[in-house]
Motif scaffolding. Structure first.
Motif, PDB file in Angstrom:
ATOM      1  N   ARG A  76     101.376  27.493 -22.996  1.00 46.83           N
ATOM      2  CA  ARG A  76     102.455  28.448 -22.708  1.00 46.83           C
ATOM      3  C   ARG A  76     102.188  29.225 -21.430  1.00 46.83           C
ATOM      4  O   ARG A  76     103.121  29.638 -20.747  1.00 46.83           O
ATOM      5  N   PHE A  81     105.492  30.962 -20.036  1.00 48.51           N
ATOM      6  CA  PHE A  81     106.026  31.833 -21.078  1.00 48.51           C
ATOM      7  C   PHE A  81     105.073  32.966 -21.419  1.00 48.51           C
ATOM      8  O   PHE A  81     105.418  33.905 -22.115  1.00 48.51           O
ATOM      9  N   LEU A  82     103.844  32.826 -20.967  1.00 49.92           N
ATOM     10  CA  LEU A  82     102.856  33.887 -21.157  1.00 49.92           C
ATOM     11  C   LEU A  82     102.173  34.107 -19.816  1.00 49.92           C
ATOM     12  O   LEU A  82     102.045  33.174 -19.035  1.00 49.92           O
ATOM     13  N   ASP A  83     101.738  35.325 -19.580  1.00 46.91           N
ATOM     14  CA  ASP A  83     100.969  35.587 -18.375  1.00 46.91           C
ATOM     15  C   ASP A  83      99.489  35.595 -18.712  1.00 46.91           C
ATOM     16  O   ASP A  83      99.098  36.150 -19.729  1.00 46.91           O
TER      17      ASP A  83
ATOM     18  N   ALA B   3     104.213  35.117 -29.788  1.00 45.28           N
ATOM     19  CA  ALA B   3     104.043  35.768 -28.492  1.00 45.28           C
ATOM     20  C   ALA B   3     105.399  35.950 -27.840  1.00 45.28           C
ATOM     21  O   ALA B   3     106.285  35.122 -27.971  1.00 45.28           O
ATOM     22  N   VAL B   4     105.530  37.034 -27.172  1.00 47.54           N
ATOM     23  CA  VAL B   4     106.803  37.312 -26.549  1.00 47.54           C
ATOM     24  C   VAL B   4     106.630  37.224 -25.054  1.00 47.54           C
ATOM     25  O   VAL B   4     105.585  37.524 -24.521  1.00 47.54           O
ATOM     26  N   VAL B   5     107.654  36.730 -24.430  1.00 53.99           N
ATOM     27  CA  VAL B   5     107.611  36.613 -22.989  1.00 53.99           C
ATOM     28  C   VAL B   5     107.299  37.986 -22.401  1.00 53.99           C
ATOM     29  O   VAL B   5     108.111  38.886 -22.474  1.00 53.99           O
ATOM     30  N   SER B   6     106.115  38.135 -21.884  1.00 56.97           N
ATOM     31  CA  SER B   6     105.828  39.394 -21.217  1.00 56.97           C
ATOM     32  C   SER B   6     106.096  39.180 -19.742  1.00 56.97           C
ATOM     33  O   SER B   6     105.927  38.096 -19.235  1.00 56.97           O
ATOM     34  N   SER B   7     106.573  40.188 -19.110  1.00 53.93           N
ATOM     35  CA  SER B   7     107.089  39.936 -17.775  1.00 53.93           C
ATOM     36  C   SER B   7     106.422  40.810 -16.742  1.00 53.93           C
ATOM     37  O   SER B   7     106.978  41.088 -15.703  1.00 53.93           O
ATOM     38  N   SER B   8     105.206  41.256 -17.089  1.00 53.75           N
ATOM     39  CA  SER B   8     104.553  42.230 -16.229  1.00 53.75           C
ATOM     40  C   SER B   8     104.457  41.751 -14.789  1.00 53.75           C
ATOM     41  O   SER B   8     104.677  42.513 -13.866  1.00 53.75           O
ATOM     42  N   SER B   9     104.155  40.484 -14.611  1.00 50.07           N
ATOM     43  CA  SER B   9     103.878  40.049 -13.251  1.00 50.07           C
ATOM     44  C   SER B   9     105.129  39.546 -12.546  1.00 50.07           C
ATOM     45  O   SER B   9     105.083  39.195 -11.386  1.00 50.07           O
ATOM     46  N   ARG B  10     106.233  39.477 -13.261  1.00 53.06           N
ATOM     47  CA  ARG B  10     107.417  38.929 -12.620  1.00 53.06           C
ATOM     48  C   ARG B  10     108.258  40.014 -11.977  1.00 53.06           C
ATOM     49  O   ARG B  10     108.456  41.083 -12.547  1.00 53.06           O
ATOM     50  N   PRO B 467     117.105  32.571 -17.487  1.00 58.32           N
ATOM     51  CA  PRO B 467     117.132  33.172 -18.829  1.00 58.32           C
ATOM     52  C   PRO B 467     118.512  33.668 -19.252  1.00 58.32           C
ATOM     53  O   PRO B 467     118.938  33.420 -20.380  1.00 58.32           O
TER      54      PRO B 467
END
Ligand SMILES: Nc1ncnc2c1ncn2[C@@H]1O[C@H](COP(=O)(O)OP(=O)(O)O)[C@@H](O)[C@H]1O
Ligand SMILES: [Mg+2]
Lengths: 381, 557
Positions: A76, A81-83, B3-10, B467
Motif C-alpha cells: 500500500r 495509499f499509505l505514506d 488504514a486510512v489514506v493519510s495525506s500528510s505529504s500530499r 479521488p
C-alpha cells in the motif's frame, strides 16, 4: 537492510536472482523499481524497518511472509495509499514521493477482487482506459483483448454478481493489465479461492505476466505458491527483509533460520561449531561443509527429505534418534523422532525401506553438504 | 487493513478541503448559535457582567421551574406510553406472522409521519371543548369526559406520534437476536415468559433504552403539540416557555429565553451522554446467528392479537382521518357542521399567500444542500480518521439533540446583526432546515459507506482516476439506496418543520406548517384542517415514494 548486507550467501543468492531477471531483458545496474530504507510505524508498532528492495523490469517478484509481517503495508505504500515514515521509492529513475495513487500508473489486484459491482465486466475493464482518455474505438478493442486474455471474452456484458469468485478475480486482473501499468501489484489475489482454482489461476497469472512482460510485485503467505510462480522471492518477517533470491536459492541456501523454517519446514538441531567441526548433542560430530567460522553455539538445519536410513557415498554422517511415530504418506514414510537432547525431528524416508518400529533407536544418515548453520541471531554462518 | 489514506505529504487533498469548509460552516451554524445563547444566559440582568443570576432566577422562580417540571412530566409520560404501545407491537410483529403484517407496518410509519402538532389538533377536534366526542358525551350521555388539554393530552399525542420509533428500533434488535440463544434457554427448561424475561429482554435492552431516549427527546423538544394542547401559557413547558420569552424579550436583552433554552439543551445533551455512557459499558451486540423466522400462531390467538394490533395502530392513525375528514366539513361559528363542503379549502387558499410555495421552495433548496453535503460528509466522516473528521462528525450530529426552538432562538439572536444580517431572509430558514436534518443523511450515507469495500476506491485510484471523480463514479452510485431513503425521510421532516422556523419566519417567509399551526392555535378550525390535510397529502406522497423505494426498513434500522 540487514537481510541484504550481512550474510554473504544472501548477496550471492540475490546475484542469482538478478541473473534470471537479466535473461528477460532487465539491466542489473538500472533497476526498474528501487526501494530504499523504507520504514513505517503504526503508533508504537514498527511494521516495516529500513527495508530495501530492487525489482527488475519484467520480473515477477514475490513478497513472501507470514500473516501480519507487513506485506500489505509495503504494497500500500508502494501504491501510494499509505505514506512511509522514512525511505524512498523510485520507478524508472523517477521518485514517487508525494505522487498520489492515481498518478502512479500501477495496476492493482485485490484479495477480495474489488470489482465495481454497479458496472458490467466491460465497463470495469474500460474504467482505467476512460480515465486515460483513450479513444472509444481503441477502448473496445483493448478491453476485448484483455478479456480474451483472461478467458472472459463471453462475459463482457455480465454484472459482477453473476460471476464466480475466480471470474471476478479475472476481471480484476484484466482491469489491471489493460492499462499496461508500469508495475502490477497483487495482494494475495488467490487466497479467497478454493485450493484447486488457486493452482490453476496462479499458472494463468504467471503465463500472462510473462507474455505481457509486466513488472509484477506479488504478495502471498503461501510458500508453495511463491516457489511455483516467482522469478525471485523476497522473504519478509516482522517488517525485515530476510532474504531475496530465486526460488531454488530460497529453498536451498536460506540466509536466515526463519527462512529455513518458513519454507519447507526444516528441522532445527542445536549444535556447536568448534575447531572445524560441528558437534551435535549426543556426541556426534561432522566436519564443517565450508570455511571454519569462530567457535559458537549454532542451529543446524536439515530438511525431512535430507535423511536416509542407510549410508551411501554422499550420506556420510548420521544422527542417532529414537523413533516415536511412523506415519505412512504414500511414497514416503514420515518418522517422528526424538534426538538425544530431547528435541524432536522429522525425517521422510523411502517407503520401500524397512520401516523401523516405534520406540526403536536408529541412525539417520545425511549429506553433510546439506547442513546449514545459523548463529544465535538467526543469520547464516 | 483499516488504514486510512493519510495525506500528510500530499500537497492537495480535496477531502481535506471538504473537511475544513464543513468545519467552518458547522462552527458558524451549530456551535456559534449555541455559544451565543450560552453567553446571553450568563449576562447579569442589570449589568453587562458575567453572572449566573439568570439561572438563579430560573431555578428559584415558580414560573420557570414549573415549566421544567411540566416538561419532565410530559416527556416521561410520553415515553412510557410510547413504550407500552411500541414494545408489544414489535414483539408481536417480529415473532408472529400476522395477516396484513406489512400493511400494519406501513400504518405504523404513517402515524409517525403526520406532523406532531397536527395530531395534537386532531385530538382537540375529538376531545376538545367543542370536540365531536366531547359533545357526543355531553349531549347524548350527559357525561363530561376528562380534559384533553394539559399534561395527559400532550403526553398521549406525542406518544402516538413517536411510538413507531420504539417499534422500529426494538423490532430491528429482536430480529438480530441469535435464535439459538432463546432456544438454548428454552432447552434448559425455561417457560416462554421466563425466556423472554431472562434472555430476550436483556438483549434488546440497549435498543429499548435508545428508543426511549429518542421519544423523550422528541417530546421535550416539540414545540407545537405542547403549545396547542397546553394552550400556550396555561400549561407551559420549556419549549413553549422559551418561545414565549423570546417573543416578549425581542428588542431587549434575551437573557431568560437564552437561559430556558440552555436548560432545555442541557437536559437533552445530558440524557444522550448518560445513555451513551450506560450503553457503552455493556455492549450486547448480537449480530450474526440465525435471523428469526416469524411463527404462525394458532387460530383464536391470531384473531385476538391481530385485532388488538390493528386496533392500536388504527387509534394512533385516527388524527389523520379526523383531520382529512373534517377539512371537508362546513364550519359555522367555529363548529363543524355535518355537511360536506370545499369552503375550508377556498378560505385556506385565499389566506395562504406564499405559504405553500415557500414551503416547497425552501424544502427543495434545503434538500439539495442536504443531499450533496450529506453524501460528502457521510463519506468523509466514515472513511477518514483523525481530529478533523471526528470534529466534523460531532458537530454535524449535535443538532440532532438541539431542540428546534432553541436553535431558532440562537439563530435569531446571532444572525440578526452584522456580519450576517440573515434574519428575515429565506436563507436563514433554509439553513436551519439543513442544519437540523443534515444528520439524517450523514448517518444514512455513512452507514452505507461502512458497508462498501474500501478496495473499490483504491482500485479506482490505481486505475488513474482522481479521488473526487472516483467518489462520484464509484461511491455515489453505490450509496444511492441509502441516500434516497435518507432523503425522503429528510423531506418529510423538512417540509413539516415548525419549531425552529416559527422563531425565524417573517410575513414573507411564512411556511405551510407555520400557517397551519397558527390557524390551529388560534384561528379558524376549518382552515387549520385544510392546511393540515395538505401537509398530510405531501407527507403521504413522500411515504408512497419511500415504500416504492423499499427503503422503509433500511432507514428504520
Ligand atoms: N492502520 C493500521 N493501524 C495499526 N496497525 C496496523 C494498521 N495496518 C496494519 N497494521 C499492523 O501492521 C502489521 C502488518 O500488517 P499487514 O501489512 O496487513 O500484514 P500482512 O499483509 O503481511 O498480513 C500487523 O501487525 C497489523 O496489525
Ligand atoms: Mg495482507
Amino acid at each position: 537492510m540487514q537481510g541484504l548486507e550481512r550474510p554473504a550467501s544472501a548477496g550471492q543468492s540475490q546475484g542469482q536472482g538478478f541473473g534470471q531477471a537479466q535473461a528477460q531483458g532487465g539491466r542489473p545496474e538500472q533497476h526498474h523499481v528501487v526501494i530504499e530504507g523504507l520504514a513505517k510505524r503504526f503508533g508504537a508498532v514498527t511494521v516495516l524497518e529500513g527495508l530495501d528492495l530492487a525489482i527488475e523490469k519484467g520480473e515477477f517478484l514475490t513478497l513472501l511472509g507470514p500473516s501480519g509481517c507487513g506485506k500489505t503495508t509495503l504494497l500500500r505504500i508502494i501504491a501510494g495509499f499509505l505514506d512511509a515514515d522514512a525511505g524512498r521509492i523510485t520507478v524508472a529513475g523517477e521518485t514517487l514521493l508525494g505522487q498520489p495513487p492515481h498518478r502512479r500508473d500501477f495496476g492493482m489486484v485485490f484479495q477480495n477482487y474489488a470489482v465495481f459491482p454497479h458496472m458490467t465486466v466491460f465497463d470495469n475493464v474500460a474504467y482505467g482506459l476512460r480515465a486515460r482518455n483513450v479513444p472509444s474505438a481503441d477502448i473496445g478493442r483493448r478491453v476485448e483483448r484483455a478479456l480474451e486474455r483472461v478467458r472472459l471474452g463471453a462475459f463482457a456484458s455480465r454484472f459482477p454478481t453473476q460471476l464466480s469468485g475466480g471470474q471476478k478475480q479475472r476481471v480484476g486482473l484484466a482491469r489491471a493489465i489493460v492499462i499496461e501499468p508500469r508495475l502490477l501489484l497483487m495482494d494475495e489475489p488467490l487466497s479467497n479461492l478454493d485450493a484447486k482454482l488457486r493452482i490453476d489461476m496462479r499458472s494463468e497469472i504467471r503465463l500472462l505476466q510473462r507474455e505481457l512482460g509486466i513488472t509484477t510485485l506479488y504478495v502471498t503467505h503461501d510458500q508453495e505458491e511463491a516457489l511455483a510462480v516467482s522469478d525471485r522471492i523476497a522473504v519478509l518477517d516482522k517488517g525485515r527483509m530476510l532474504q531475496v533470491g530465486g526460488p531454488k536459492a530460497i529453498y536451498d541456501e536460506h540466509a536466515h533460520r526463519f527462512v529455513a523454517d518458513f519454507i519447507g519446514n526444516a528441522n532445527q538441531i542445536a549444535a556447536r561449531v568448534d575447531g572445524g567441526l560441528v558437534h551435535f548433542a549426543g556426541g556426534v560430530s561432522m566436519p564443517l561443509p565450508g570455511a571454519a567460522p569462530p567457535a559458537q553455539p549454532v542451529t543446524a538445519t536439515l530438511r525431512p527429505e535430507d535423511f536416509r536410513l542407510s549410508p551411501s557415498p554422499d550420506y556420510t554422517a548420521a544422527l542417532p534418534v529414537r523413533v516415536l511415530l511412523v506415519s505412512y504418506l504414500g511414497a514416503r514414510l514420515r518418522l517422528s523422532c526424538e534426538l538425544a537432547d530431547g528435541a524432536s525431528l522429522q525425517a521422510d524416508v523411502d517407503s520401500d525401506a524397512i520401516a523401523p518400529a516405534a520406540g526403536e533407536t536408529v541412525s539417520l544418515w545425511f549429506n553433510p553438504g546439506k547442513v546449514r548453520l545459523f548463529s544465535a541471531e538467526g543469520w547464516r554462518v | 487493513m483499516s488504514a486510512v489514506v493519510s495525506s500528510s505529504s500530499r500537497a492537495f487533498d480535496p477531502w481535506r478541503i471538504v473537511g475544513i469548509v464543513a468545519l467552518a460552516l458547522l462552527f458558524v451554524f451549530v456551535a456559534l448559535p449555541v455559544l451565543a445563547l450560552l453567553r446571553q444566559s450568563l449576562v447579569g440582568q442589570d449589568c453587562e457582567c458575567l453572572s449566573v443570576e439568570n439561572y438563579t432566577t430560573f431555578f428559584t422562580s415558580r414560573y420557570f421551574s414549573r415549566a421544567l417540571f411540566n416538561s419532565l412530566v410530559v416527556s416521561t409520560g410520553a415515553t412510557l406510553i410510547a413504550l407500552a404501545i411500541g414494545l408489544p407491537l414489535a414483539i408481536v410483529l417480529s415473532r408472529y406472522r400476522l395477516k396484513g403484517g406489512s400493511f400494519l407496518k406501513i400504518m405504523i410509519v404513517m402515524s409517525m409521519l403526520s406532523p406532531p402538532f397536527v395530531g395534537a389538533y386532531a385530538w382537540i377536534l375529538l376531545f376538545g371543548r367543542a370536540g365531536f366526542v366531547t359533545q357526543l358525551g355531553r349531549d347524548w350521555f350527559g357525561v363530561s369526559l376528562p380534559t384533553i388539554y394539559g399534561p395527559f393530552g400532550i403526553a398521549l399525542a406525542s406518544a402516538l406520534n413517536l411510538y413507531p420509533v420504539v417499534f422500529f428500533i426494538v423490532s430491528g434488535a429482536l430480529q438480530r437476536i441469535d435464535t439459538s440463544l432463546e432456544d438454548a434457554a428454552a432447552g434448559l427448561g425455561r417457560a416462554p415468559a421466563a425466556v423472554f424475561a431472562t434472555i430476550t429482554l436483556p438483549l434488546v435492552m440497549p435498543s429499548l433504552v435508545t428508543s426511549a431516549l429518542l421519544v423523550f427527546l422528541g417530546t421535550i423538544s416539540d414545540f407545537g403539540t405542547a403549545n396547542i394542547l397546553g394552550e400556550g401559557e396555561r400549561y407551559p413547558v420549556l419549549a413553549t416557555l422559551a418561545f414565549a420569552l423570546y417573543l416578549s424579550e425581542i428588542g431587549s436583552e434575551p437573557g431568560m429565553a437564552a437561559t430556558t433554552s440552555m436548560v432545555l439543551l442541557a437536559i437533552a445533551l445530558g440524557l444522550v451522554l448518560l445513555v451513551r455512557f450506560l450503553s457503552g459499558r455493556r455492549s450486547v451486540a448480537a449480530d450474526g446467528g440465525q435471523p428469526r423466522r416469524p411463527m404462525i400462531l394458532g387460530g383464536r390467538k391470531t384473531v385476538v392479537v391481530t385485532v388488538l394490533a390493528f386496533g392500536l395502530v388504527a387509534f394512533a392513525n385516527l388524527p389523520l382521518f379526523i383531520i382529512v375528514g373534517s377539512s371537508f366539513l362546513e364550519v359555522k361559528g367555529a363548529v363543524f357542521q355535518w355537511s360536506l363542503s370545499l369552503g375550508n379549502y377556498e378560505k385556506a387558499y385565499a389566506l395562504m399567500g406564499n405559504a405553500l410555495l415557500n414551503s416547497i421552495l425552501f424544502s427543495l433548496q434545503a434538500l439539495a444542500i442536504i443531499l450533496v453535503a450529506g453524501a460528502m460528509l457521510g463519506y468523509y466522516v466514515s472513511r477518514f480518521q483523525g481530529q478533523l473528521p471526528r470534529l466534523v462528525d460531532g458537530l454535524v450530529t449535535i443538532p440532532y439533540v438541539i431542540p428546534g426552538t432553541v436553535l431558532g432562538i440562537g439563530y435569531a439572536s446571532l444572525f440578526n446583526g452584522p456580519p450576517f444580517f440573515l434574519t428575515g431572509t429565506s436563507a436563514i430558514i433554509v439553513i436551519v432546515y439543513v442544519v437540523r436534518r443534515l444528520p439524517y443523511l450523514v448517518r444514512s450515507s455513512s452507514g452505507i459507506v461502512y458497508q462498501i469495500d474500501r478496495g473499490l476506491e483504491e482500485a479506482s485510484q490505481s486505475l488513474g482516476v482522481r479521488p473526487m471523480e472516483g467518489f462520484l463514479r464509484i461511491m455515489v452510485p453505490l450509496m444511492r439506496p441509502g441516500l434516497v431513503a435518507g432523503l425522503i425521510i429528510a423531506w418529510l421532516e423538512v417540509f413539516n418543520e415548525l419549531s425552529a422556523s416559527i422563531v425565524l419566519y417573517t410575513g414573507a417567509t411564512r411556511t405551510l406548517p407555520i400557517a397551519a399551526f397558527q390557524q390551529a392555535f388560534s384561528g379558524d378550525i376549518g382552515i387549520a384542517a385544510a392546511y393540515s390535510s395538505i401537509m398530510i397529502l405531501v407527507t403521504a406522497l413522500a411515504l408512497l415514494m419511500l415504500v416504492r423505494q423499499d427503503g422503509v426498513d433500511s432507514v428504520m434500522r
